[in-house]
Structures are given as structure tokens and as C-alpha cells.
Design a protein around this motif. Structure first.
Motif, PDB file in Angstrom:
ATOM      1  N   LYS A  30       0.849  -1.215   0.000  1.00 43.61           N
ATOM      2  CA  LYS A  30       0.000   0.000   0.000  1.00 43.61           C
ATOM      3  C   LYS A  30       0.876   1.253   0.000  1.00 43.61           C
ATOM      4  O   LYS A  30       0.660   2.189  -0.777  1.00 43.61           O
ATOM      5  N   TYR A  31       1.924   1.243   0.849  1.00 43.62           N
ATOM      6  CA  TYR A  31       2.774   2.452   0.977  1.00 43.62           C
ATOM      7  C   TYR A  31       3.514   2.746  -0.323  1.00 43.62           C
ATOM      8  O   TYR A  31       3.657   3.900  -0.715  1.00 43.62           O
ATOM      9  N   VAL A  32       3.954   1.677  -0.980  1.00 42.28           N
ATOM     10  CA  VAL A  32       4.705   1.886  -2.234  1.00 42.28           C
ATOM     11  C   VAL A  32       3.790   2.508  -3.282  1.00 42.28           C
ATOM     12  O   VAL A  32       4.142   3.464  -3.966  1.00 42.28           O
ATOM     13  N   ASN A  33       2.551   1.990  -3.347  1.00 43.43           N
ATOM     14  CA  ASN A  33       1.641   2.519  -4.365  1.00 43.43           C
ATOM     15  C   ASN A  33       1.154   3.920  -4.005  1.00 43.43           C
ATOM     16  O   ASN A  33       0.924   4.748  -4.880  1.00 43.43           O
ATOM     17  N   ILE A  34       1.054   4.217  -2.685  1.00 43.81           N
ATOM     18  CA  ILE A  34       0.700   5.592  -2.274  1.00 43.81           C
ATOM     19  C   ILE A  34       1.834   6.532  -2.662  1.00 43.81           C
ATOM     20  O   ILE A  34       1.616   7.615  -3.200  1.00 43.81           O
ATOM     21  N   GLU A  35       3.078   6.097  -2.448  1.00 40.89           N
ATOM     22  CA  GLU A  35       4.219   6.960  -2.796  1.00 40.89           C
ATOM     23  C   GLU A  35       4.202   7.258  -4.291  1.00 40.89           C
ATOM     24  O   GLU A  35       4.344   8.404  -4.714  1.00 40.89           O
TER      25      GLU A  35
ATOM     26  N   HIS B 199       1.351  15.706   3.693  1.00 40.83           N
ATOM     27  CA  HIS B 199       2.571  14.902   3.761  1.00 40.83           C
ATOM     28  C   HIS B 199       2.542  13.955   4.953  1.00 40.83           C
ATOM     29  O   HIS B 199       2.819  12.769   4.848  1.00 40.83           O
ATOM     30  N   ARG B 200       2.216  14.518   6.147  1.00 35.85           N
ATOM     31  CA  ARG B 200       2.030  13.780   7.415  1.00 35.85           C
ATOM     32  C   ARG B 200       3.340  13.349   8.085  1.00 35.85           C
ATOM     33  O   ARG B 200       3.304  12.854   9.195  1.00 35.85           O
TER      34      ARG B 200
ATOM     35  N   PHE C 159       6.956  10.281   0.482  1.00 34.01           N
ATOM     36  CA  PHE C 159       5.499  10.444   0.382  1.00 34.01           C
ATOM     37  C   PHE C 159       4.745   9.129   0.552  1.00 34.01           C
ATOM     38  O   PHE C 159       3.567   9.029   0.298  1.00 34.01           O
ATOM     39  N   GLY C 160       5.449   8.102   1.015  1.00 32.83           N
ATOM     40  CA  GLY C 160       4.775   6.802   1.186  1.00 32.83           C
ATOM     41  C   GLY C 160       3.724   6.837   2.275  1.00 32.83           C
ATOM     42  O   GLY C 160       2.817   6.024   2.309  1.00 32.83           O
ATOM     43  N   THR C 161       3.840   7.830   3.170  1.00 33.22           N
ATOM     44  CA  THR C 161       2.866   7.903   4.281  1.00 33.22           C
ATOM     45  C   THR C 161       1.984   9.137   4.134  1.00 33.22           C
ATOM     46  O   THR C 161       1.388   9.603   5.088  1.00 33.22           O
ATOM     47  N   ALA C 162       1.948   9.681   2.916  1.00 36.66           N
ATOM     48  CA  ALA C 162       1.113  10.879   2.670  1.00 36.66           C
ATOM     49  C   ALA C 162      -0.355  10.484   2.591  1.00 36.66           C
ATOM     50  O   ALA C 162      -0.694   9.300   2.493  1.00 36.66           O
ATOM     51  N   LYS C 163      -1.222  11.493   2.650  1.00 36.56           N
ATOM     52  CA  LYS C 163      -2.664  11.258   2.532  1.00 36.56           C
ATOM     53  C   LYS C 163      -3.144  12.030   1.321  1.00 36.56           C
ATOM     54  O   LYS C 163      -2.884  13.246   1.221  1.00 36.56           O
ATOM     55  N   ILE C 164      -3.804  11.338   0.385  1.00 39.53           N
ATOM     56  CA  ILE C 164      -4.389  12.039  -0.764  1.00 39.53           C
ATOM     57  C   ILE C 164      -5.852  12.303  -0.417  1.00 39.53           C
ATOM     58  O   ILE C 164      -6.592  11.368  -0.109  1.00 39.53           O
TER      59      ILE C 164
ATOM     60  N   SER D  42      -3.884   4.660  10.368  1.00 39.04           N
ATOM     61  CA  SER D  42      -2.989   3.806   9.576  1.00 39.04           C
ATOM     62  C   SER D  42      -1.554   4.292   9.742  1.00 39.04           C
ATOM     63  O   SER D  42      -0.622   3.623   9.381  1.00 39.04           O
ATOM     64  N   PHE D  43      -1.380   5.502  10.255  1.00 34.59           N
ATOM     65  CA  PHE D  43      -0.001   5.998  10.291  1.00 34.59           C
ATOM     66  C   PHE D  43       0.179   7.093  11.340  1.00 34.59           C
ATOM     67  O   PHE D  43      -0.659   7.967  11.462  1.00 34.59           O
TER      68      PHE D  43
END
Ligand SMILES: Nc1ncnc2c1ncn2[C@@H]1O[C@H](COP(=O)(O)OP(=O)(O)OP(=O)(O)O)[C@@H](O)[C@H]1O
Ligand SMILES: O=C(O)C[C@H](Cc1nc2cc(Cl)cc(Cl)c2[nH]1)c1ccc(Cl)cc1
Length: 324
Positions: A77-82, A156-157, A177-182, A211-212
């Protein structure tokens, strides 16, 4: 002429052949298109290498992730969010740009801007602390980049000096940006479309289990209290960073994470003697427990602390101040 389908590794090149016909070639970038060089750093799930594009000789940073490790550690999930986040943030000099992603049987690859002067944290540690001119310049570039992220619906978070990289000209490149929120696209005209930056409905974490959580020293009180991060959470972290640039240490730091969290929730911090008054005034308007009461970005830009800063393109074209 070359244009590229954002984020995919497909590059289309247009050429005119001998008969004057325009030919479009589809070129897939892959590992073999790069000469890999020194290791720039290691993450928990990644290795970042300097690399040169063999055709264009352009230099990049390539972040390599081992697929098995990513899957085993449940980080897909984090990789695809990044990837998705970086694909939304392509038009700003202060954000590390993602050029392509590709994969081979073993690894995933992010081809990124090379930030060859390392992390702002490293430079700050070497200097001890920054003078007002440097704090103002780096504060302005970070704020300009955060304003762009928020305008593109990204929180960014996990803003902190380790995630503020520096390019060869000592300009800011924000990463991680792997832990960012869109944020969900605002409904046109709906109730939510007039959201304020601290408004909990601005796409905050609605699922119960957060989640983070960011890095202890920079975590906002709302994330600790209600497990909700919002745009104003990035402004809390920004306030902590400005404090740290001038004081040489973050405002909330205790012997362990739990005690650090207590200090944050109690707003328990003090300014060192001789801390510049204009910086103190700005920080006191950012380190505010209620997110909706933090200074909004446009008011931060106009704060006396940033007097003399040329916002916009001028900020990114000027020479970075010599660190002293
Ligand atoms: N675009 C870049 N240019 C130069 N160095 C980089 C770049 N991106 C990352 N690095 C460096 O490589 C190292 C690893 O970065 P990476 O983002 O892979 O992991 P991390 O986020 O630091 O660690 P973790 O994944 O545990 O949070 C970091 O020290 C960072 O300074
Ligand atoms: O090609 C794309 O852009 C989409 C793919 C999507 C994707 N394929 C994956 C395979 C694995 Cl094993 C793990 C992750 Cl996180 C994966 N993510 C991808 C490839 C590389 C990178 Cl760095 C990110 C996403």
C-alpha cells in the motif's frame, strides 16, 4: 519531441523520418537504460542509488525496493501511495520529482530527482543551528512546497528535516510520500467544498485504526488525540522545523516517545534565551493545539518572519544563502 505518460515507464518519442513522415516510437525505460553508481542511502525497505541515464547522461536517484520484502512486510500500500502521490506532485521545484517507475522480476524502481547535497538534518547538525537569513530561506522553500502539496490535495504527514533533501545548489527537495494522505476530490458545491485547513472533514483519517503516525517529535496533537491528520497537521510540523532550524533541536523532545507525546499534548515547550522575537511570534501561532486556529499558509507567507522573501519563481531562482 518527448512526452511521457506520468508515472508509467512508457516514453513516447516523435521523430521525422527521411520521407518527412512523423514517426512515434514507444520506448520502455528499464534497468538496462541506466548505469548505477554509488549508494546514496538505505531505507527500511529500500536502497537509493545514484544512476545515469545511458542515452541522455542525466543523473538520477533510483530507489530500489525488493518485491519479496515489500510483500512480506505488507508495505505494498505504501509503495503505491508513494507512486500515486509523486505522480500528482510533478510541477513544483521543491518536491522530489518522479520520472518513471518500472520493475523487473526482483525489484521495483522509482527514478527520482537526485538531491546530491543530502538531508537538511545533516546540514543543520553540522552547523549546530541556522542564522535568521538561512532559517528564513529554508523555511520559505519548505512552506512554498507544502502550499503546493496542499493545493494538490496531498497532506505529507511526516514532515521533518530528514525528509527535506537538498539538491546540488542547496535548494529544497521534499521526499518520502509513502505515508502521505491524498484527500478525496472536493465535491463541487457540496458542504465539504468550503473546508478549512483544520476542518476535520478535510479528508482526515476516518477509519478507526489510524494507519499511520509520523515521527514522535513532529506529530501533531490532533493525530495523538483523535487519530485525525489534516492539512494543518503539516503546519504544526512546519512550526517544529522552524523552531529546530534556529534552536538546533526540536521543541518537543523527551527521554522517550511517550513523554514526548505528553509534552506535545500539554503544549509543554520553551524558547531558548535570545531566541529571535519575530520567529517566536510565528512559531507561537503555529504550535497551537486546535488545528483550525493555526495560522493558514497565506498568513504565514505575510508574517514579519518572512519579510523580504520573494515568493514564487524568484525564491527558487536565487542563490541559496551561504550557511554560516
Ligand atoms: N532523491 C534522492 N536523492 C538523494 N538521496 C536520496 C533521495 N531519496 C532518498 N535519498 C536518501 O536515501 C536514504 C533512503 O531513503 P528512502 O526514502 O529509501 O528511505 P527512508 O524514507 O529514509 O527510510 P524509511 O523507509 O525507513 O523511512 C535516505 O537517507 C535519503 O537521504
Ligand atoms: O508500473 C507501475 O507504475 C505500477 C506498479 C504497481 C505495482 N506492482 C507491484 C508489484 C509488487 Cl511485488 C509490489 C508492489 Cl508495491 C507493486 N506495485 C509499480 C511499479 C513500480 C513502482 Cl516503484 C511502483 C508501482
Amino acid at each position: 519531441e518527448e512526452w511521457q505518460d506520468r508515472g508509467a515507464s512508457v516514453i513516447r518519442q516523435q521523430e521525422v523520418d527521411s520521407s518527412g513522415q512523423t514517426v512515434t516510437r514507444t520506448v520502455k525505460k528499464g534497468v538496462k537504460d541506466f548505469n548505477f553508481g554509488r549508494t546514496l542511502g538505505e531505507g527500511s525497505y529500500s536502497t537509493v542509488l545514484a544512476a545515469t541515464d545511458r542515452q541522455t547522461l542525466k543523473e538520477y536517484a533510483i530507489k530500489v525496493l525488493d518485491k519479496r520484502h515489500i510483500i512480506k512486510e505488507k508495505k505494498v500500500k505504501y509503495v503505491n501511495i508513494e507512486r500515486d502521490t509523486l505522480n500528482r506532485l510533478t510541477e513544483h521545484p521543491g518536491i522530489v520529482r518522479l520520472y518513471y517507475t518500472f520493475q523487473d522480476e526482483r525489484s521495483l524502481y522509482f527514478v527520482l530527482d537526485l538531491a546530491s547535497s543530502g538531508e537538511l538534518l545533516g546540514v543543520l547538525k553540522k552547523m549546530g543551528s541556522f542564522d535568521m537569513e538561512c532559517a528564513r530561506f529554508y523555511g520559505a522553500e519548505i512552506l512554498d512546497s507544502v502550499a503546493y502539496m496542499h493545493s494538490r490535495g496531498v497532506i505529507h504527514r511526516d514532515l521533518k528535516p530528514e525528509n527535506v533533501l537538498l539538491d546540488k545548489d542547496m535548494h529544497v527537495k521534499i521526499t518520502d510520500f509513502g505515508t502521505a494522505k491524498i484527500l478525496p476530490e472536493p465535491r463541487v458545491g457540496g458542504a465539504g467544498s468550503q473546508e478549512a485547513p483544520g476542518d476535520p472533514t478535510d479528508g482526515a483519517e476516518t477509519d478507526r485504526a489510524v494507519s499511520f503516525v509520523g515521527t514522535a517529535e513532529y506529530v501533531s496533537p490532533e493525530l495523538l488525540r483523535d487519530k485525525n491528520a489534516c492539512k494543518a497537521s503539516d503546519l504544526w510540523a512546519f512550526g517544529c522545523i522552524i523552531y529546530q532550524l534556529l534552536a538546533g533541536r526540536p521543541p518537543f523532545k523527551a527521554a522517550n516517545e511517550y513523554l514526548t507525546f505528553q509534552k506535545i499534548l500539554a503544549l509543554d515547550y520553551t524558547f531558548p534565551d535570545a531566541f529571535p522575537e519575530v520567529a517566536r511570534d510565528l512559531i507561537e501561532r503555529l504550535l497551537v493545539l486546535e488545528p483550525a486556529n493555526r495560522l493558514p499558509i497565506e498568513h504565514i507567507r505575510n508574517h514579519r518572519f518572512f519579510d523580504g522573501v520573494q515568493w514564487g519563481k524568484g525564491l527558487w531562482r536565487q542563490k541559496a544563502p551561504r550557511l554560516k
